[in-house]
Design a protein around this motif. Structure first.
Motif, PDB file in Angstrom:
ATOM      1  N   HIS A  11     -23.265 -16.008  25.783  1.00  0.00           N
ATOM      2  CA  HIS A  11     -23.313 -15.022  26.866  1.00  0.00           C
ATOM      3  C   HIS A  11     -24.741 -14.541  27.134  1.00  0.00           C
ATOM      4  O   HIS A  11     -24.951 -13.474  27.702  1.00  0.00           O
ATOM      5  CB  HIS A  11     -22.375 -13.842  26.557  1.00  0.00           C
ATOM      6  CG  HIS A  11     -20.966 -14.280  26.292  1.00  0.00           C
ATOM      7  ND1 HIS A  11     -20.439 -14.343  25.019  1.00  0.00           N
ATOM      8  CD2 HIS A  11     -20.008 -14.744  27.121  1.00  0.00           C
ATOM      9  CE1 HIS A  11     -19.196 -14.806  25.074  1.00  0.00           C
ATOM     10  NE2 HIS A  11     -18.909 -15.063  26.331  1.00  0.00           N
ATOM     11  N   ARG A  46      -8.215 -24.830  28.936  1.00  0.00           N
ATOM     12  CA  ARG A  46      -9.460 -24.058  28.892  1.00  0.00           C
ATOM     13  C   ARG A  46      -9.188 -22.625  29.359  1.00  0.00           C
ATOM     14  O   ARG A  46      -8.261 -22.378  30.123  1.00  0.00           O
ATOM     15  CB  ARG A  46     -10.529 -24.704  29.785  1.00  0.00           C
ATOM     16  CG  ARG A  46     -10.710 -26.157  29.530  1.00  0.00           C
ATOM     17  CD  ARG A  46     -11.914 -26.617  28.771  1.00  0.00           C
ATOM     18  NE  ARG A  46     -12.733 -25.727  28.053  1.00  0.00           N
ATOM     19  CZ  ARG A  46     -14.056 -25.896  27.943  1.00  0.00           C
ATOM     20  NH1 ARG A  46     -14.663 -26.858  28.565  1.00  0.00           N
ATOM     21  NH2 ARG A  46     -14.771 -25.095  27.212  1.00  0.00           N
ATOM     22  N   ARG A  49     -13.303 -18.547  31.187  1.00  0.00           N
ATOM     23  CA  ARG A  49     -14.753 -18.740  31.320  1.00  0.00           C
ATOM     24  C   ARG A  49     -15.099 -19.915  32.239  1.00  0.00           C
ATOM     25  O   ARG A  49     -16.091 -19.867  32.986  1.00  0.00           O
ATOM     26  CB  ARG A  49     -15.353 -18.967  29.925  1.00  0.00           C
ATOM     27  CG  ARG A  49     -16.858 -19.217  29.906  1.00  0.00           C
ATOM     28  CD  ARG A  49     -17.646 -17.949  30.132  1.00  0.00           C
ATOM     29  NE  ARG A  49     -19.073 -18.189  30.174  1.00  0.00           N
ATOM     30  CZ  ARG A  49     -19.881 -18.231  29.135  1.00  0.00           C
ATOM     31  NH1 ARG A  49     -19.384 -18.026  27.912  1.00  0.00           N
ATOM     32  NH2 ARG A  49     -21.171 -18.449  29.277  1.00  0.00           N
ATOM     33  N   MET A  50     -14.281 -20.951  32.162  1.00  0.00           N
ATOM     34  CA  MET A  50     -14.610 -22.146  32.953  1.00  0.00           C
ATOM     35  C   MET A  50     -14.467 -21.912  34.453  1.00  0.00           C
ATOM     36  O   MET A  50     -14.953 -22.697  35.253  1.00  0.00           O
ATOM     37  CB  MET A  50     -13.775 -23.350  32.492  1.00  0.00           C
ATOM     38  CG  MET A  50     -14.223 -23.924  31.167  1.00  0.00           C
ATOM     39  SD  MET A  50     -15.982 -24.370  31.114  1.00  0.00           S
ATOM     40  CE  MET A  50     -16.693 -22.968  30.252  1.00  0.00           C
ATOM     41  N   SER A 131     -20.672 -20.616  19.223  1.00  0.00           N
ATOM     42  CA  SER A 131     -19.781 -20.993  20.322  1.00  0.00           C
ATOM     43  C   SER A 131     -19.984 -22.425  20.805  1.00  0.00           C
ATOM     44  O   SER A 131     -21.112 -22.930  20.864  1.00  0.00           O
ATOM     45  CB  SER A 131     -20.044 -20.045  21.502  1.00  0.00           C
ATOM     46  OG  SER A 131     -19.471 -20.563  22.682  1.00  0.00           O
ATOM     47  N   ALA A 132     -18.880 -23.039  21.209  1.00  0.00           N
ATOM     48  CA  ALA A 132     -18.939 -24.402  21.761  1.00  0.00           C
ATOM     49  C   ALA A 132     -19.606 -24.444  23.127  1.00  0.00           C
ATOM     50  O   ALA A 132     -19.825 -25.520  23.679  1.00  0.00           O
ATOM     51  CB  ALA A 132     -17.540 -24.980  21.842  1.00  0.00           C
ATOM     52  N   ARG A 133     -19.940 -23.297  23.679  1.00  0.00           N
ATOM     53  CA  ARG A 133     -20.741 -23.282  24.907  1.00  0.00           C
ATOM     54  C   ARG A 133     -22.020 -24.106  24.716  1.00  0.00           C
ATOM     55  O   ARG A 133     -22.509 -24.748  25.630  1.00  0.00           O
ATOM     56  CB  ARG A 133     -21.078 -21.824  25.255  1.00  0.00           C
ATOM     57  CG  ARG A 133     -22.045 -21.664  26.417  1.00  0.00           C
ATOM     58  CD  ARG A 133     -21.322 -21.682  27.743  1.00  0.00           C
ATOM     59  NE  ARG A 133     -22.231 -21.733  28.870  1.00  0.00           N
ATOM     60  CZ  ARG A 133     -22.120 -22.586  29.891  1.00  0.00           C
ATOM     61  NH1 ARG A 133     -21.132 -23.448  29.935  1.00  0.00           N
ATOM     62  NH2 ARG A 133     -22.969 -22.559  30.881  1.00  0.00           N
ATOM     63  N   SER A 344     -10.483 -16.737  25.433  1.00  0.00           N
ATOM     64  CA  SER A 344     -10.761 -17.986  24.721  1.00  0.00           C
ATOM     65  C   SER A 344     -10.031 -19.164  25.354  1.00  0.00           C
ATOM     66  O   SER A 344      -9.112 -18.981  26.160  1.00  0.00           O
ATOM     67  CB  SER A 344     -10.320 -17.828  23.266  1.00  0.00           C
ATOM     68  OG  SER A 344     -10.454 -19.050  22.592  1.00  0.00           O
ATOM     69  N   ASP A 345     -10.424 -20.369  24.980  1.00  0.00           N
ATOM     70  CA  ASP A 345      -9.644 -21.573  25.306  1.00  0.00           C
ATOM     71  C   ASP A 345      -8.495 -21.661  24.301  1.00  0.00           C
ATOM     72  O   ASP A 345      -8.562 -21.055  23.227  1.00  0.00           O
ATOM     73  CB  ASP A 345     -10.518 -22.818  25.140  1.00  0.00           C
ATOM     74  CG  ASP A 345     -11.828 -22.734  25.896  1.00  0.00           C
ATOM     75  OD1 ASP A 345     -11.792 -22.429  27.093  1.00  0.00           O
ATOM     76  OD2 ASP A 345     -12.884 -22.974  25.279  1.00  0.00           O
TER      77      ASP A 345
HETATM   78  C1  EPS Z   1     -15.871 -20.290  23.083  1.00  0.00           C
HETATM   79  C2  EPS Z   1     -15.164 -19.282  23.750  1.00  0.00           C
HETATM   80  C3  EPS Z   1     -14.969 -19.303  25.221  1.00  0.00           C
HETATM   81  C4  EPS Z   1     -15.089 -20.721  25.720  1.00  0.00           C
HETATM   82  C5  EPS Z   1     -16.435 -21.242  25.234  1.00  0.00           C
HETATM   83  C6  EPS Z   1     -16.377 -21.475  23.766  1.00  0.00           C
HETATM   84  O1  EPS Z   1     -15.990 -18.615  25.892  1.00  0.00           O
HETATM   85  P1  EPS Z   1     -15.855 -17.062  26.276  1.00  0.00           P
HETATM   86  O2  EPS Z   1     -15.932 -16.345  24.986  1.00  0.00           O
HETATM   87  O3  EPS Z   1     -17.035 -16.771  27.153  1.00  0.00           O
HETATM   88  O4  EPS Z   1     -14.555 -16.915  27.000  1.00  0.00           O
HETATM   89  O5  EPS Z   1     -14.951 -20.767  27.099  1.00  0.00           O
HETATM   90  O6  EPS Z   1     -16.768 -22.429  25.856  1.00  0.00           O
HETATM   91  C7  EPS Z   1     -17.660 -22.389  26.866  1.00  0.00           C
HETATM   92  C8  EPS Z   1     -18.154 -21.288  27.405  1.00  0.00           C
HETATM   93  C9  EPS Z   1     -18.042 -23.719  27.330  1.00  0.00           C
HETATM   94  O7  EPS Z   1     -18.891 -23.828  28.231  1.00  0.00           O
HETATM   95  O8  EPS Z   1     -17.491 -24.687  26.777  1.00  0.00           O
HETATM   96  C10 EPS Z   1     -16.129 -20.225  21.650  1.00  0.00           C
HETATM   97  O9  EPS Z   1     -15.941 -19.156  21.044  1.00  0.00           O
HETATM   98  O10 EPS Z   1     -16.529 -21.255  21.030  1.00  0.00           O
END
Ligand code: EPS
Length: 394
Positions: A11, A46, A49-50, A131-133, A344-345
């Motif tokens: 983030h 997913r 976030r996506m 994070s996998a981001r 989350s996903d």
């Molecule tokens: C992730 C949590 C989620 C996923 C994220 C990986 O994000 P958020 O906390 O913002 O909702 O969407 O993956 C991505 C953002 C991505 O681009 O793949 C985690 O905790 O690993």
């Protein structure tokens, strides 16, 4: 020498990918790089976030007039969600009242181990980098590795074998994986990236089930590298073995808990006569006339590519953020509480497969550059074609 690293928090303002050592003169197709980023954002399961992100590669250095110039390449991927986090995750001290802490560690996540290691009182900063981001940044430089490999005739793709309890039966041929990939262009989204339409439908139902009951799912993806010449990697040193390098590269992806080369797991339970790929000398095409009855070795013997397709499977644990959380402990009170939950996903197997393609492509590109060298594509390709001729003459 090909080297690559990433920076960036999930983030934070942006992700940065860095790659150094690609030869000069490689044509860089921005649309291809962005399509790879799009592929990683796909998949049924997913989270929200996506819908916010639309990843595109912003080249900061190393590419000019559409080609690499031999200098380090830095790529920036904007986090569109940053605007929602500027106050809670500021670069300066900011207002502590606005921080969003992760108060109780999620079992299966890096939260607890990371907080202990870095002496954080809660897990926000752990989550941000674990994070996998981050894998989006790898896909951006992996796309460059794919463009490089394409010049050598090598292609890398993935497909999903298992989601939850549903698996594709039997081997999936390169032609099937390729046609699955070709269909992508006509689609607005990718579901589970499974070559078997029936199995994909059942996988989708599995995801629906966990979506409904607040759980999550893992699975298995397979990355296939097609038309890899024999001779990448070596048995000469433990840290130069191609299988070891690929295993580390794929294992380094978030949530991967096991890696398999070819039929490595089944091989451990079978006699040698049922495992090893018998050798013939009748191949009409390929790098040499040597042929194999099958490819249980996954294209690697003794840590060296043997000219068959390279097949690497990644086994993904289920996402550790659960809407119906498991038991944990509050960081500040040490009382027994439910683990933290935030958006989350619930299933990311297809996306992880795309990220693994990037890691496999980067690893193969690194080994190819170690073997063929070259500061310009002209030099690298001359060396590569000379080696291919040597194989033909063998
Ligand atoms: C992730 C949590 C989620 C996923 C994220 C990986 O994000 P958020 O906390 O913002 O909702 O969407 O993956 C991505 C953002 C991505 O681009 O793949 C985690 O905790 O690993």
């Amino acid at each position: 020498m090909l080297r690559y690293l990433t920076a960036g928090e999930s983030h934070g303002e942006a992700l940065i990918a860095y790659i150094s050592g690609l030869p000069a003169g490689l044509a860089v197709d921005q649309a291809f790089v962005d399509h790879e980023l799009w592929r990683r954002q796909q998949g049924y399961g997913r989270g929200g976030r996506m819908k916010i992100e639309r990843d595109t590669a912003h080249f900061l250095s190393g590419v000019h007039h559409g080609k690499t110039i031999g200098s380090p390449i830095a790529i920036q991927l904007e986090n569109k969600d940053w605007k929602n986090w500027q106050e809670s995750l500021p670069v300066d001290a900011g207002d502590p009242a606005k921080h969003k802490s992760v108060a109780s560690p999620r079992p299966g996540h890096a939260d607890l181990a990371g907080a202990l290691k870095y002496n954080f009182s809660e897990a926000r900063y752990v989550l941000e980098r674990a994070s996998a981001r981050e894998s989006a940044a790898r896909v951006a430089i992996g796309a460059l590795a794919k463009l490089f490999l394409r010049e050598l005739g090598i292609e890398v793709l993935s497909h999903v074998i298992t989601t939850g309890s549903v698996s594709v039966q039997g081997d999936v041929s390169w032609d099937k994986i390729r046609s699955l990939h070709n269909q992508e262009k006509d689609r607005e989204e990718i579901l589970l990236n499974c070559a078997d339409a029936d199995a994909e439908q059942r996988m989708k139902e599995e995801v629906d089930k966990v979506l409904k009951n607040g759980d999550s799912l893992g699975g298995v993806f397979e990355v296939v590298a097609h038309s890899v010449p024999p001779g990448l990697g070596t048995y000469a040193q433990w840290d130069e073995r191609l299988d070891a390098l690929l295993a580390a590269a794929v294992m380094s992806l978030q949530a991967v808990k096991a890696v398999e080369i070819g039929s490595g797991v089944a091989a451990a339970f079978s006699p040698g006569s049922a495992v090893h790929d018998e050798i013939g000398y009748n191949a009409a095409s390929g790098f040499t006339a040597f042929s194999r009855t099958h490819n249980n070795a996954g294209g690697i013997e003794g840590g060296v590519s043997n000219g068959e397709e390279i097949r690497v499977r990644g086994y993904l644990k289920p996402i550790s953020t659960l809407r119906r959380p498991l038991q944990s402990v509050d960081f500040s009170t040490r009382e027994s509480v439910k683990a933290a939950y935030e958006r989350s996903d619930v299933c990311v197997v297809p996306a992880a497969g795309v990220a693994a393609e990037a890691m496999v492509a980067l690893t193969l590109a690194r080994c190819a550059l170690e073997k063929f060298g070259g500061d310009s594509m002209l030099e690298t390709l001359r060396n590569f074609h000379g080696y291919c001729q040597q194989l033909k003459d063998y």
